[in-house]
Design a protein around this motif. Structure first.
Motif, PDB file in Angstrom:
ATOM      1  N   ARG A 123       0.832  -1.205   0.000  1.00  0.00           N
ATOM      2  CA  ARG A 123       0.000   0.000   0.000  1.00  0.00           C
ATOM      3  C   ARG A 123       0.867   1.255   0.000  1.00  0.00           C
ATOM      4  NH1 ARG A 123      -3.069  -3.107   3.523  1.00  0.00           N
ATOM      5  NH2 ARG A 123      -2.108  -2.108   5.338  1.00  0.00           N
ATOM      6  N   MET A 124       1.944   1.241   0.759  1.00  0.00           N
ATOM      7  CA  MET A 124       2.856   2.379   0.785  1.00  0.00           C
ATOM      8  C   MET A 124       3.423   2.625  -0.624  1.00  0.00           C
ATOM      9  SD  MET A 124       6.232   2.955   3.183  1.00  0.00           S
ATOM     10  CE  MET A 124       7.117   1.572   2.436  1.00  0.00           C
ATOM     11  N   THR A 125       3.749   1.540  -1.328  1.00  0.00           N
ATOM     12  CA  THR A 125       4.257   1.666  -2.691  1.00  0.00           C
ATOM     13  C   THR A 125       3.206   2.255  -3.617  1.00  0.00           C
ATOM     14  OG1 THR A 125       5.783  -0.194  -2.382  1.00  0.00           O
ATOM     15  CG2 THR A 125       5.198   0.387  -4.646  1.00  0.00           C
ATOM     16  N   ARG A 126       1.953   1.839  -3.426  1.00  0.00           N
ATOM     17  CA  ARG A 126       0.880   2.398  -4.260  1.00  0.00           C
ATOM     18  C   ARG A 126       0.772   3.910  -4.069  1.00  0.00           C
ATOM     19  NH1 ARG A 126      -4.396  -1.132  -5.353  1.00  0.00           N
ATOM     20  NH2 ARG A 126      -3.420  -3.023  -6.140  1.00  0.00           N
ATOM     21  N   TYR A 127       0.835   4.352  -2.834  1.00  0.00           N
ATOM     22  CA  TYR A 127       0.778   5.789  -2.575  1.00  0.00           C
ATOM     23  C   TYR A 127       1.936   6.509  -3.261  1.00  0.00           C
ATOM     24  CZ  TYR A 127      -2.559   4.596   1.147  1.00  0.00           C
ATOM     25  OH  TYR A 127      -3.632   4.118   1.858  1.00  0.00           O
ATOM     26  N   HIS A 128       3.083   5.863  -3.267  1.00  0.00           N
ATOM     27  CA  HIS A 128       4.258   6.484  -3.871  1.00  0.00           C
ATOM     28  C   HIS A 128       4.114   6.552  -5.398  1.00  0.00           C
ATOM     29  CE1 HIS A 128       8.284   8.038  -3.134  1.00  0.00           C
ATOM     30  NE2 HIS A 128       8.619   7.518  -4.298  1.00  0.00           N
ATOM     31  N   CYS A 129       3.487   5.544  -5.985  1.00  0.00           N
ATOM     32  CA  CYS A 129       3.221   5.592  -7.430  1.00  0.00           C
ATOM     33  C   CYS A 129       2.352   6.803  -7.767  1.00  0.00           C
ATOM     34  CB  CYS A 129       2.525   4.311  -7.884  1.00  0.00           C
ATOM     35  SG  CYS A 129       3.607   2.872  -8.029  1.00  0.00           S
ATOM     36  N   VAL A 130       1.325   7.034  -6.962  1.00  0.00           N
ATOM     37  CA  VAL A 130       0.433   8.178  -7.185  1.00  0.00           C
ATOM     38  C   VAL A 130       1.219   9.483  -7.102  1.00  0.00           C
ATOM     39  CG1 VAL A 130      -1.551   9.443  -6.281  1.00  0.00           C
ATOM     40  CG2 VAL A 130      -1.601   6.940  -6.355  1.00  0.00           C
ATOM     41  N   ALA A 131       2.061   9.612  -6.078  1.00  0.00           N
ATOM     42  CA  ALA A 131       2.839  10.839  -5.892  1.00  0.00           C
ATOM     43  C   ALA A 131       3.828  11.042  -7.032  1.00  0.00           C
ATOM     44  CB  ALA A 131       3.580  10.779  -4.557  1.00  0.00           C
ATOM     45  N   THR A 132       4.451   9.960  -7.491  1.00  0.00           N
ATOM     46  CA  THR A 132       5.419  10.061  -8.585  1.00  0.00           C
ATOM     47  C   THR A 132       4.740  10.482  -9.872  1.00  0.00           C
ATOM     48  OG1 THR A 132       6.762   8.331  -7.551  1.00  0.00           O
ATOM     49  CG2 THR A 132       7.196   8.812  -9.863  1.00  0.00           C
ATOM     50  N   ALA A 133       3.541   9.952 -10.115  1.00  0.00           N
ATOM     51  CA  ALA A 133       2.798  10.322 -11.324  1.00  0.00           C
ATOM     52  C   ALA A 133       2.448  11.808 -11.331  1.00  0.00           C
ATOM     53  CB  ALA A 133       1.547   9.476 -11.439  1.00  0.00           C
ATOM     54  N   LYS A 134       2.235  12.381 -10.155  1.00  0.00           N
ATOM     55  CA  LYS A 134       1.944  13.821 -10.080  1.00  0.00           C
ATOM     56  C   LYS A 134       3.184  14.652 -10.404  1.00  0.00           C
ATOM     57  CE  LYS A 134      -1.811  13.419  -6.685  1.00  0.00           C
ATOM     58  NZ  LYS A 134      -2.258  13.715  -5.297  1.00  0.00           N
ATOM     59  N   LEU A 135       4.336  14.146 -10.016  1.00  0.00           N
ATOM     60  CA  LEU A 135       5.580  14.873 -10.256  1.00  0.00           C
ATOM     61  C   LEU A 135       6.089  14.696 -11.685  1.00  0.00           C
ATOM     62  CD1 LEU A 135       7.527  14.103  -6.947  1.00  0.00           C
ATOM     63  CD2 LEU A 135       6.608  16.312  -7.647  1.00  0.00           C
ATOM     64  N   HIS A 136       5.796  13.536 -12.270  1.00  0.00           N
ATOM     65  CA  HIS A 136       6.315  13.207 -13.603  1.00  0.00           C
ATOM     66  C   HIS A 136       5.142  12.857 -14.517  1.00  0.00           C
ATOM     67  CE1 HIS A 136      10.457  12.970 -12.019  1.00  0.00           C
ATOM     68  NE2 HIS A 136       9.918  12.364 -10.969  1.00  0.00           N
ATOM     69  N   PRO A 137       4.661  13.788 -15.305  1.00  0.00           N
ATOM     70  CA  PRO A 137       3.485  13.539 -16.155  1.00  0.00           C
ATOM     71  C   PRO A 137       3.650  12.373 -17.131  1.00  0.00           C
ATOM     72  CG  PRO A 137       3.969  15.883 -16.020  1.00  0.00           C
ATOM     73  CD  PRO A 137       5.122  15.179 -15.382  1.00  0.00           C
ATOM     74  N   GLN A 138       4.911  12.030 -17.460  1.00  0.00           N
ATOM     75  CA  GLN A 138       5.136  10.935 -18.405  1.00  0.00           C
ATOM     76  C   GLN A 138       5.160   9.569 -17.725  1.00  0.00           C
ATOM     77  OE1 GLN A 138       7.438  12.801 -17.105  1.00  0.00           O
ATOM     78  NE2 GLN A 138       9.268  11.580 -16.688  1.00  0.00           N
ATOM     79  N   PHE A 139       5.121   9.560 -16.383  1.00  0.00           N
ATOM     80  CA  PHE A 139       5.262   8.325 -15.620  1.00  0.00           C
ATOM     81  C   PHE A 139       3.931   7.575 -15.548  1.00  0.00           C
ATOM     82  CE2 PHE A 139       5.229   5.939 -11.591  1.00  0.00           C
ATOM     83  CZ  PHE A 139       6.412   5.235 -11.676  1.00  0.00           C
ATOM     84  N   LYS A 140       3.969   6.273 -15.852  1.00  0.00           N
ATOM     85  CA  LYS A 140       2.787   5.407 -15.782  1.00  0.00           C
ATOM     86  C   LYS A 140       3.129   4.196 -14.905  1.00  0.00           C
ATOM     87  CE  LYS A 140       2.690   4.903 -20.273  1.00  0.00           C
ATOM     88  NZ  LYS A 140       3.685   5.878 -20.747  1.00  0.00           N
TER      89      LYS A 140
END
Length: 299
Positions: A123-140
């Motif tokens: 779950r912690m990793t999932r939250y981090h994926c969300v945060a990374t996607a906000k910082l990097h628009p190209q990140f999926k």
């Protein structure tokens, strides 16, 4: 469209080896297939290197190790699951635009699992994926939800003793559970990397299941394939939870995670609900539990 490149983190394990083999079987669809290895483990990949795999020696926290790759797939195990945010940061900094965190099991987002220790780091990793996607628009990022591996349900970890033909399982008899063979899991995973990502989205879930069954039916199928009888005893899951708590107090993280997972198969939470993506990934039907056991046991 250009061919994607993919790098696998944790490729020397029981999931990584068949996953690399499956990528190699589809090598014509990829510009490059790589594995990330620590210096001490690089020798484990000599065979794969001879078959054309790029062996990247370094740290999963070093952005340089990800340069030249579009897709990164994490196969992080229990005790390094919590380090995946560092992998994501490094991968994004290194130019990776599509990350697969280590899911490959029950659906972490189920309400019934919100306090389940085994999935806390996921779950912690999932939250981090969300945060990374906000910082990097190209990140999926892709959550690959495949249900527990069929082959692993009959391991000693889950109380199955194939020598004495006895089973001691934590939990309640006949609770529903989903399973997918490891063979099918790697097949669907590789196919998913070639599936176009939904336009305008940064997150997707891939859901595949081999069979919905129960742990008792799995034991019965094992007995049928082996031509014998198994004696199965179910014990209250509270016993496993008590040992989990004792491990937590002793600061033994590995034991805490293991005892947390002991009762999962018979909890009713070892499931991945649909709609499923099996057919759009690969029209070949997944193995049944019986077919998997017949293949791996070869009696």
């Amino acid at each position: 469209m250009s061919k994607p490149s993919v790098i696998i983190i944790g490729a020397s394990g029981s999931v990584g080896r068949p996953l690399v083999d499956e990528f190699l079987s589809k090598a014509d669809h990829f510009s490059k297939i790589g594995v990330l290895s620590s210096p001490s483990s690089a020798h484990k990949f000599e065979n794969q290197k001879a078959r054309g795999v790029d062996v990247v020696v370094g740290s999963f926290a070093d952005p340089a190790c990800y340069r030249g790759y579009d897709i990164a797939i994490s196969l992080a195990g229990n005790t390094i699951m919590r380090l995946q945010p560092a992998m994501i940061d490094a991968a994004a900094a290194g130019g990776v635009t599509h990350f697969y965190p280590s899911e490959f099991g029950s659906d972490t987002a189920q309400d019934s699992l919100k306090n389940f220790r085994y999935f806390q780091d996921k779950r912690m990793t999932r939250y981090h994926c969300v945060a990374t996607a906000k910082l990097h628009p190209q990140f999926k990022y892709t959550y690959m939800l495949t249900a527990p591996f069929t082959e692993w349900t009959i391991m000693p970890f889950h109380g199955v003793d194939r020598t004495t033909k006895k089973v001691v399982a934590y939990g309640t008899k006949d609770m529903p559970m989903d399973v997918t063979s490891l063979k099918d899991t790697v097949r669907y995973t590789v196919a998913s990397t070639l599936l176009p990502f939904p336009e305008g989205q940064q997150k997707r879930e891939i859901r595949v299941v081999g069979e919905r069954t129960t742990f008792q039916r799995i034991v019965d199928t094992l007995a049928e394939v082996e031509g014998c009888q198994y004696e199965t005893v179910y014990v209250p899951v509270e016993g496993a939870l008590e040992k989990m708590d004792a491990a937590r107090k002793a600061e033994d993280e590995e034991a805490e995670l293991e005892w947390s997972a002991k009762g999962l198969l018979n909890s009713g939470d070892a499931i991945v609900d649909g709609p499923y993506d099996n057919e759009r990934l690969d029209p070949t039907p997944p193995e049944t539990v019986k077919q998997t056991f017949e293949r791996i046991i070869r009696v």
